[in-house]
Design an enzyme around this catalytic site. Structure first.
Site, PDB file in Angstrom:
ATOM      1  N   LYS A  22     -30.894 -22.901 -14.573  1.00 39.33           N
ATOM      2  CA  LYS A  22     -31.491 -21.866 -13.708  1.00 39.33           C
ATOM      3  C   LYS A  22     -30.970 -22.020 -12.279  1.00 39.33           C
ATOM      4  CE  LYS A  22     -35.691 -22.726 -11.892  1.00 39.33           C
ATOM      5  NZ  LYS A  22     -35.802 -22.641 -10.419  1.00 39.33           N
ATOM      6  N   ASN A  23     -30.915 -23.272 -11.796  1.00 40.09           N
ATOM      7  CA  ASN A  23     -30.583 -23.489 -10.382  1.00 40.09           C
ATOM      8  C   ASN A  23     -29.086 -23.422 -10.096  1.00 40.09           C
ATOM      9  OD1 ASN A  23     -33.250 -23.618  -9.890  1.00 40.09           O
ATOM     10  ND2 ASN A  23     -33.350 -25.836  -9.590  1.00 40.09           N
ATOM     11  N   ARG A  93     -38.387 -17.547  -4.359  1.00 41.36           N
ATOM     12  CA  ARG A  93     -37.841 -17.821  -3.041  1.00 41.36           C
ATOM     13  C   ARG A  93     -36.327 -17.980  -3.060  1.00 41.36           C
ATOM     14  NH1 ARG A  93     -36.510 -22.004  -1.377  1.00 41.36           N
ATOM     15  NH2 ARG A  93     -37.208 -21.540   0.723  1.00 41.36           N
ATOM     16  N   CYS A 117     -44.762 -21.746  -1.521  1.00 44.29           N
ATOM     17  CA  CYS A 117     -45.211 -21.817  -2.913  1.00 44.29           C
ATOM     18  C   CYS A 117     -46.100 -23.049  -3.002  1.00 44.29           C
ATOM     19  CB  CYS A 117     -44.005 -21.928  -3.843  1.00 44.29           C
ATOM     20  SG  CYS A 117     -43.150 -23.473  -3.679  1.00 44.29           S
ATOM     21  N   ARG A 122     -41.733 -24.309   2.358  1.00 40.75           N
ATOM     22  CA  ARG A 122     -40.387 -23.865   1.967  1.00 40.75           C
ATOM     23  C   ARG A 122     -39.729 -23.025   3.076  1.00 40.75           C
ATOM     24  NH1 ARG A 122     -40.177 -24.231  -3.613  1.00 40.75           N
ATOM     25  NH2 ARG A 122     -37.919 -24.450  -3.372  1.00 40.75           N
ATOM     26  N   PRO A 123     -39.555 -23.560   4.285  1.00 41.96           N
ATOM     27  CA  PRO A 123     -38.932 -22.776   5.357  1.00 41.96           C
ATOM     28  C   PRO A 123     -37.465 -22.452   5.055  1.00 41.96           C
ATOM     29  CG  PRO A 123     -39.142 -25.069   5.996  1.00 41.96           C
ATOM     30  CD  PRO A 123     -39.841 -24.936   4.676  1.00 41.96           C
ATOM     31  N   VAL A 124     -36.917 -21.495   5.788  1.00 42.48           N
ATOM     32  CA  VAL A 124     -35.491 -21.156   5.640  1.00 42.48           C
ATOM     33  C   VAL A 124     -34.791 -21.230   6.999  1.00 42.48           C
ATOM     34  CG1 VAL A 124     -35.695 -19.776   3.535  1.00 42.48           C
ATOM     35  CG2 VAL A 124     -36.067 -18.698   5.773  1.00 42.48           C
ATOM     36  N   ASP A 125     -35.379 -22.016   7.908  1.00 46.74           N
ATOM     37  CA  ASP A 125     -34.822 -22.118   9.267  1.00 46.74           C
ATOM     38  C   ASP A 125     -33.390 -22.659   9.274  1.00 46.74           C
ATOM     39  OD1 ASP A 125     -36.242 -24.469   8.338  1.00 46.74           O
ATOM     40  OD2 ASP A 125     -35.742 -25.389  10.253  1.00 46.74           O
ATOM     41  N   LEU A 126     -33.070 -23.510   8.319  1.00 47.62           N
ATOM     42  CA  LEU A 126     -31.710 -24.084   8.298  1.00 47.62           C
ATOM     43  C   LEU A 126     -30.696 -23.037   7.839  1.00 47.62           C
ATOM     44  CD1 LEU A 126     -32.453 -27.648   6.843  1.00 47.62           C
ATOM     45  CD2 LEU A 126     -32.331 -26.922   9.239  1.00 47.62           C
ATOM     46  N   ASP A 314     -37.081 -32.575  -9.037  1.00 45.69           N
ATOM     47  CA  ASP A 314     -37.492 -31.685 -10.134  1.00 45.69           C
ATOM     48  C   ASP A 314     -37.822 -32.439 -11.413  1.00 45.69           C
ATOM     49  OD1 ASP A 314     -35.252 -28.944  -9.223  1.00 45.69           O
ATOM     50  OD2 ASP A 314     -37.122 -29.690  -8.372  1.00 45.69           O
ATOM     51  N   ILE A 336     -39.063 -35.195  -0.846  1.00 49.57           N
ATOM     52  CA  ILE A 336     -38.433 -33.901  -0.558  1.00 49.57           C
ATOM     53  C   ILE A 336     -39.454 -32.846  -0.169  1.00 49.57           C
ATOM     54  CG2 ILE A 336     -36.950 -32.063  -1.482  1.00 49.57           C
ATOM     55  CD1 ILE A 336     -35.460 -34.695  -1.318  1.00 49.57           C
ATOM     56  N   ARG A 406     -40.738 -19.524 -15.760  1.00 53.45           N
ATOM     57  CA  ARG A 406     -39.772 -19.258 -14.684  1.00 53.45           C
ATOM     58  C   ARG A 406     -38.509 -20.070 -14.875  1.00 53.45           C
ATOM     59  NH1 ARG A 406     -41.878 -19.479  -8.726  1.00 53.45           N
ATOM     60  NH2 ARG A 406     -39.635 -19.203  -8.576  1.00 53.45           N
TER      61      ARG A 406
HETATM   62  C1  EPZ Z   1     -33.597 -26.206  -4.528  1.00 59.29           C
HETATM   63  O1  EPZ Z   1     -34.592 -25.643  -3.706  1.00 59.29           O
HETATM   64  C2  EPZ Z   1     -34.059 -25.992  -5.965  1.00 59.29           C
HETATM   65  N1  EPZ Z   1     -34.162 -24.564  -6.224  1.00 59.29           N
HETATM   66  C3  EPZ Z   1     -35.413 -26.673  -6.162  1.00 59.29           C
HETATM   67  O2  EPZ Z   1     -35.769 -26.512  -7.531  1.00 59.29           O
HETATM   68  C4  EPZ Z   1     -35.245 -28.164  -5.871  1.00 59.29           C
HETATM   69  O3  EPZ Z   1     -36.493 -28.795  -5.998  1.00 59.29           O
HETATM   70  C5  EPZ Z   1     -34.708 -28.352  -4.440  1.00 59.29           C
HETATM   71  O4  EPZ Z   1     -33.474 -27.616  -4.284  1.00 59.29           O
HETATM   72  C6  EPZ Z   1     -34.435 -29.807  -4.110  1.00 59.29           C
HETATM   73  O5  EPZ Z   1     -33.524 -30.341  -5.024  1.00 59.29           O
HETATM   74  C7  EPZ Z   1     -33.041 -23.865  -6.470  1.00 59.29           C
HETATM   75  O6  EPZ Z   1     -31.940 -24.397  -6.458  1.00 59.29           O
HETATM   76  C8  EPZ Z   1     -33.210 -22.404  -6.750  1.00 59.29           C
HETATM   77  P1  EPZ Z   1     -33.974 -27.525  -0.300  1.00 59.29           P
HETATM   78  P2  EPZ Z   1     -34.316 -25.434  -2.123  1.00 59.29           P
HETATM   79  O7  EPZ Z   1     -33.536 -26.452   0.646  1.00 59.29           O
HETATM   80  O8  EPZ Z   1     -32.870 -25.210  -1.897  1.00 59.29           O
HETATM   81  C9  EPZ Z   1     -36.557 -28.361   3.594  1.00 59.29           C
HETATM   82  C10 EPZ Z   1     -37.198 -26.022  -9.301  1.00 59.29           C
HETATM   83  O9  EPZ Z   1     -38.205 -26.616  -9.697  1.00 59.29           O
HETATM   84  N2  EPZ Z   1     -35.902 -27.184   4.161  1.00 59.29           N
HETATM   85  O10 EPZ Z   1     -32.965 -28.499  -0.800  1.00 59.29           O
HETATM   86  O11 EPZ Z   1     -35.270 -24.440  -1.622  1.00 59.29           O
HETATM   87  C11 EPZ Z   1     -37.463 -28.012   2.426  1.00 59.29           C
HETATM   88  O12 EPZ Z   1     -38.733 -27.628   2.902  1.00 59.29           O
HETATM   89  C12 EPZ Z   1     -36.989 -25.797  -7.828  1.00 59.29           C
HETATM   90  O13 EPZ Z   1     -36.280 -25.592 -10.048  1.00 59.29           O
HETATM   91  C13 EPZ Z   1     -36.157 -26.836   5.481  1.00 59.29           C
HETATM   92  O14 EPZ Z   1     -36.922 -27.500   6.168  1.00 59.29           O
HETATM   93  O15 EPZ Z   1     -34.693 -26.861  -1.544  1.00 59.29           O
HETATM   94  C14 EPZ Z   1     -37.501 -29.304   1.644  1.00 59.29           C
HETATM   95  O16 EPZ Z   1     -38.449 -30.157   2.233  1.00 59.29           O
HETATM   96  C15 EPZ Z   1     -38.185 -26.246  -7.018  1.00 59.29           C
HETATM   97  N3  EPZ Z   1     -35.550 -25.745   6.011  1.00 59.29           N
HETATM   98  C16 EPZ Z   1     -36.105 -29.879   1.849  1.00 59.29           C
HETATM   99  O17 EPZ Z   1     -35.578 -29.210   3.006  1.00 59.29           O
HETATM  100  C17 EPZ Z   1     -34.675 -24.976   5.270  1.00 59.29           C
HETATM  101  O18 EPZ Z   1     -34.127 -24.002   5.820  1.00 59.29           O
HETATM  102  C18 EPZ Z   1     -35.146 -29.656   0.688  1.00 59.29           C
HETATM  103  O19 EPZ Z   1     -35.214 -28.286   0.373  1.00 59.29           O
HETATM  104  C19 EPZ Z   1     -34.427 -25.342   3.933  1.00 59.29           C
HETATM  105  C20 EPZ Z   1     -35.035 -26.452   3.398  1.00 59.29           C
END
Ligand code: EPZ
Length: 427
Positions: A22-23, A93, A117, A122-126, A314, A336, A406
């Site tokens: 999926k990912n 998201r 969620c 789950r911010p997207v600031d980065l 995960d 994480i 999902r």
């Molecule tokens: C991906 O989510 C996966 N989803 C998640 O899988 C997985 O748990 C996660 O990576 C970590 O491995 C998909 O690939 C679709 P991150 P993602 O950005 O990219 C913080 C599942 O169960 N962060 O690596 O959203 C964030 O809050 C799902 O299949 C910011 O602060 O995760 C977290 O603490 C759940 N600002 C950390 O970074 C940002 O702009 C890692 O998040 C982005 C992230």
């Protein structure tokens, strides 16, 4: 709302084909927005998140033909909208992954903020920081990200290659920038990039479409932007889902079973396989996949989640379920996400001995689990509850199984084919 009715205890055995990841599939589908030429994907998993992503792209004018898990072809030659609406984005998201391709190809995008969620804000600031570094103007208003690239000369506004250094590893952040950089003017270097196998799979797809990407799988990815992607006539086979494989491997381990997972690769799950072996689980690998079995007692093993190649967040919930049967106390540390222990309280309802202190859960076993009604809260927590139900005495009703749908295709069928007693019921 569907539920799973699980009768335990059971011991599962047999062979399973691992579905597409999926990912990996989610960014792969988003990549179709980058090209005027059709993109074909094999092995898309038949899960709700993929259906949502396909609906999102169709709403933009992408024509989608074929059905998962067969070959699906996405044709983005006639895009009519560069908007990702709230009602779709709020359910998934990962929709944020359309922001990069839309900005890169059309110079504009209007994407709903994903919203949080169960497991965190789950911010997207980065993501936003990165695109601003590449020349995008971004305003966040009324729950939407409004992004555009000013035109310089004729044609669309084009992003400019830049060095993007992520202060913390972000998987979809890395993927979003990689997608956008393929069509930017100049070279983009992503530092502190995510090294997950799903990032490598996306890079392979982009290269097959004519993009110039190197370094995927390492902490530094370099993308040389080009004017347009010529596209690729060859369907891309999506990577096998290592998290699905890890989930069923844990099912074999917790039930004392013996399961062969066709398509699973040990190199995609180094820390998880090491933890299984340390716990006394036999794991053997060959070119067809992984064979996981357990005949002796389970030993307690501590895990701490980390970006790849560390222990996958995960698979944290699944490990907690397994450790309820280990002979001793183990620590499960979640680094994480800020709220990814929601499954702990539900495991306790089944009889587990779990104590949560901040980001650490202390699991003491072995405890005899008894069937009960439990409620799923998020995708991987749901899987952990099903795993525990496999060894609980009697019937367990796992409610709100839509969370599971999902990310897991037909889990009840796959577990039943291995000898478990799992039925989908109205719940
Ligand atoms: C991906 O989510 C996966 N989803 C998640 O899988 C997985 O748990 C996660 O990576 C970590 O491995 C998909 O690939 C679709 P991150 P993602 O950005 O990219 C913080 C599942 O169960 N962060 O690596 O959203 C964030 O809050 C799902 O299949 C910011 O602060 O995760 C977290 O603490 C759940 N600002 C950390 O970074 C940002 O702009 C890692 O998040 C982005 C992230």
């Amino acid at each position: 709302m569907d539920a799973f009715l699980v009768s335990g205890p059971c011991r599962i055995s047999g062979e399973l084909a691992v579905s597409g990841a999926k990912n990996a599939a989610l960014p792969d589908v988003a990549a179709a927005l980058l090209s005027e030429r059709p993109v074909s994907l094999d092995r898309l998993p038949a899960v709700a998140d993929i259906r949502t992503m396909k609906k999102l792209l169709s709403g933009m004018g992408v024509t989608v033909s074929g059905e998962a898990p067969g070959t699906v072809t996405l044709d983005a030659s006639r895009i009519v909208s560069t908007e990702a609406p709230y009602d779709l984005v709020r359910t998934m998201r990962a929709s944020i992954l359309v922001l990069g391709p839309l900005l890169a190809r059309f110079g504009e995008a209007r994407v709903s903020l994903p919203g949080g969620c169960a497991i965190g804000v789950r911010p997207v600031d980065l993501h936003i920081m990165a695109f601003e570094a590449m020349g995008a103007r971004i305003a966040v208003e009324k729950g939407y990200i409004h992004a555009h690239v000013s035109r310089v000369g004729p044609g669309r506004g084009r992003l400019t290659g830049a060095t993007v250094r992520f202060p913390q590893v972000t998987v979809t952040g890395t993927e979003n920038v990689m997608l956008a950089a393929t069509l930017a003017r100049g070279v983009t270097t992503i530092e502190n990039a995510a090294r997950e196998p799903e990032v490598v799979d996306l890079a392979a797809l982009l290269v097959s479409m004519g993009a110039r990407v190197s370094g995927a799988g390492t902490a530094t990815i370099v993308v040389e932007g080009i004017e347009a992607l010529p596209g690729s006539p060859v369907p891309h086979a999506v990577l096998a889902d290592r998290i699905e494989a890890g989930t069923y491997a844990t099912a074999a381990a917790i039930t004392g079973g013996d399961v062969t997972l066709r398509g699973a690769r040990e190199e995609d799950l180094p820390a998880f396989v090491a933890a299984l072996r340390a716990a006394g689980v036999d794991v053997s690998a060959d070119e067809s996949g992984l064979r996981v079995s357990r005949s002796g007692p389970l030993r307690p093993v501590d895990v701490e989640t980390a970006p790849h190649p560390g222990y996958p967040t995960d698979l944290q919930a699944q490990w907690m379920a397994l450790m309820t049967q280990a002979e001793g106390t183990s620590r499960v540390v979640e680094t994480i996400f800020e709220n990814r222990f929601l499954h702990a309280a539900e495991l306790v309802r089944l009889g587990a001995n779990v104590r949560v202190e901040g980001h650490t859960a202390f699991v003491t076993g072995p405890t005899r689990l008894e069937g009960a009604t439990v409620t799923a809260s998020d995708l991987r927590a749901s899987a952990a509850l099903v795993l525990a139900a496999l060894v609980a005495e009697g019937e367990t009703l796992v409610r709100r199984i839509y969370h599971l749908d999902r990310g897991y295709a037909a889990m009840e069928e796959k577990l039943s084919s291995l000898g478990a007693r799992v039925a989908r019921v109205p719940g």
